[in-house]
Design an enzyme around this catalytic site. Structure first.
Site, PDB file in Angstrom:
ATOM      1  CB  SER A 191      -5.606 -43.691   3.024  1.00  0.00           C
ATOM      2  OG  SER A 191      -6.721 -42.901   2.647  1.00  0.00           O
ATOM      3  CB  CYS A 224     -10.570 -41.424  -5.532  1.00  0.00           C
ATOM      4  SG  CYS A 224     -11.572 -42.924  -5.621  1.00  0.00           S
ATOM      5  N   GLY A 226     -11.416 -40.418  -0.528  1.00  0.00           N
ATOM      6  CA  GLY A 226     -11.573 -39.268   0.349  1.00  0.00           C
ATOM      7  C   GLY A 226     -11.033 -39.424   1.746  1.00  0.00           C
ATOM      8  CG  ASP A 243      -8.722 -39.670  -7.630  1.00  0.00           C
ATOM      9  OD1 ASP A 243      -9.046 -40.401  -8.577  1.00  0.00           O
ATOM     10  OD2 ASP A 243      -7.849 -39.985  -6.802  1.00  0.00           O
ATOM     11  CG  ASP A 263      -2.809 -35.345 -14.788  1.00  0.00           C
ATOM     12  OD1 ASP A 263      -2.400 -35.718 -13.665  1.00  0.00           O
ATOM     13  OD2 ASP A 263      -2.112 -35.423 -15.814  1.00  0.00           O
ATOM     14  CG  ASP A 280      -1.642 -41.225   0.071  1.00  0.00           C
ATOM     15  OD1 ASP A 280      -0.428 -41.473   0.075  1.00  0.00           O
ATOM     16  OD2 ASP A 280      -2.502 -42.024   0.480  1.00  0.00           O
ATOM     17  CE  LYS A 309       1.554 -43.464  -2.088  1.00  0.00           C
ATOM     18  NZ  LYS A 309       0.760 -43.768  -0.885  1.00  0.00           N
TER      19      LYS A 309
END
Length: 359
Positions: A191, A224, A226, A243, A263, A280, A309
């Site tokens: 990512s 997460c 990273g 995360d 959160d 993301d 998304k």
């Protein structure tokens, strides 16, 4: 003929067509989309020939969402003679020269699909004699020039090609509109390429210096393991990685990352504000847009880079609705900003958005 040709990710032809319909109408030009599912491109014939060059001048790829490249097509050749494909192409390029003058390069391209890739070897070989012929005919500069128009020859099969041009202020500088990046071996996830592509293609040099200054602070929501944090650490930013999952040990050892198992929708920056917010998270686009608006309007972050998304259907409409919501909030708050949204090569079913506050 007058036709706008848009390259796109296979499967996103309907969304590209919807965007072209809206974008051309906004500029007073009208036509209709012609597309085939999973073809990797959309053809948009125009009703008025004179609108083609106007769109080539005013409709920049960087200002669109789904098109990877936009070509002003003046001629389609089918049933090409395999013994002499070059002669009819030269004739078309002579006509194009009357419109745009001398061209600085020629690109022979194909759709970014499995079927299209069968043409790749042929296109790589064909461009060499074609370039020589164009230069010999005085239709191409002796040396490649990025500051001049480019000729594009787009093959849909071995016997059929569309021929057109792009202008320097409007085109995507990458061949086929694809920016391929090398995956860093020490990055914790692939990512990372999404954020890197956004940084190098959606921000200009001044914006990169403004948004990603060394020593600046950033928050990464949904960090997460990273991948996005990695890009910020590479630029020597301090990152609050938010995360419930774990962040890669290699990033934690840099001393530039703090991990907050909280959160992402309720987290607030450790010191009240940050230079940059990145996100993301896998959430509904409108919910993410509202969250980004909260951070920007309340001045918790000066700038933001985030992904939306996409649903399975009405993706273009969903994106427009989410971005309209964000834009209206920032405009009402009298914040001057530059917003771009792009379906990047390293994105899949998402788009990337950059919001840079004016200095």
């Amino acid at each position: 003929m007058a036709e706008l040709l848009a390259y796109c990710r296979a499967g996103y032809e309907n969304d590209t067509a919807a965007e072209l319909t809206a974008a051309t109408a906004q500029r007073g030009a009208y036509g209709y989309p012609v597309l085939q599912s999973d073809s990797g491109y959309v053809s948009f014939p125009l009703y008025q020939q004179e609108d083609l060059h106007t769109l080539a001048n005013t409709l920049a790829v960087a200002d669109t969402i789904f098109p990877r490249q936009l070509i002003a097509v003046t001629q389609t050749h089918d049933a090409l003679d395999k013994q002499d494909r070059i002669t009819p192409i030269l004739e078309t390029v002579r006509d194009i020269k009357e419109i745009i003058g001398m061209s600085g390069n020629v690109l022979v391209e194909y759709a970014d699909t499995e079927d299209g890739k069968q043409l790749a070897k042929f296109c790589r070989k064909f461009v060499v004699p074609l370039r020589q012929a164009l230069r010999g005919a005085g239709l191409l500069t002796k040396k490649e020039s990025d500051n001049k128009p480019f000729i594009h020859v787009f093959f849909t099969d071995f016997d059929t090609c569309k021929i057109g041009y792009s202008l320097p202020q409007s085109r995507n500088p990458a061949p086929m509109g694809i920016h391929r990046l090398k995956f860093p071996s020490d990055a914790p996830s692939r990512s990372t390429l999404k954020l890197e592509e956004a940084i190098v293609t959606m921000l200009d040099a001044h914006q990169r210096e403004q948004v990603l200054r060394a020593g600046g602070r950033a928050v990464d929501l949904g960090a997460c393991p990273g991948g996005w944090t990695y890009q910020l650490v590479q630029r020597e930013m301090y990152v609050e990685a938010v995360d419930n999952g774990l962040i890669a040990d290699s990033l934690m050892k840099t001393g530039l990352v703090g991990h907050f198992a909280e959160d992402g929708f309720t987290y607030r920056p450790e010191y009240g504000r940050v230079d940059l917010l990145v996100c993301d998270m896998i959430e509904q686009p409108d919910r993410v847009a509202r969250l980004m608006g909260d951070w920007l309007v309340k001045q918790l972050a000066d700038h933001a880079i985030f992904n939306l998304k996409l649903p399975m259907k009405k993706r273009y409409d969903t994106v427009v609705d989410a971005l309209t919501l964000l834009t209206q909030r920032m405009t009402q708050a009298k914040i001057a900003f530059n917003l771009r949204a792009r379906h990047l090569y390293h994105d899949r079913d998402e788009i990337t958005v950059t919001v840079v506050r004016h200095e």
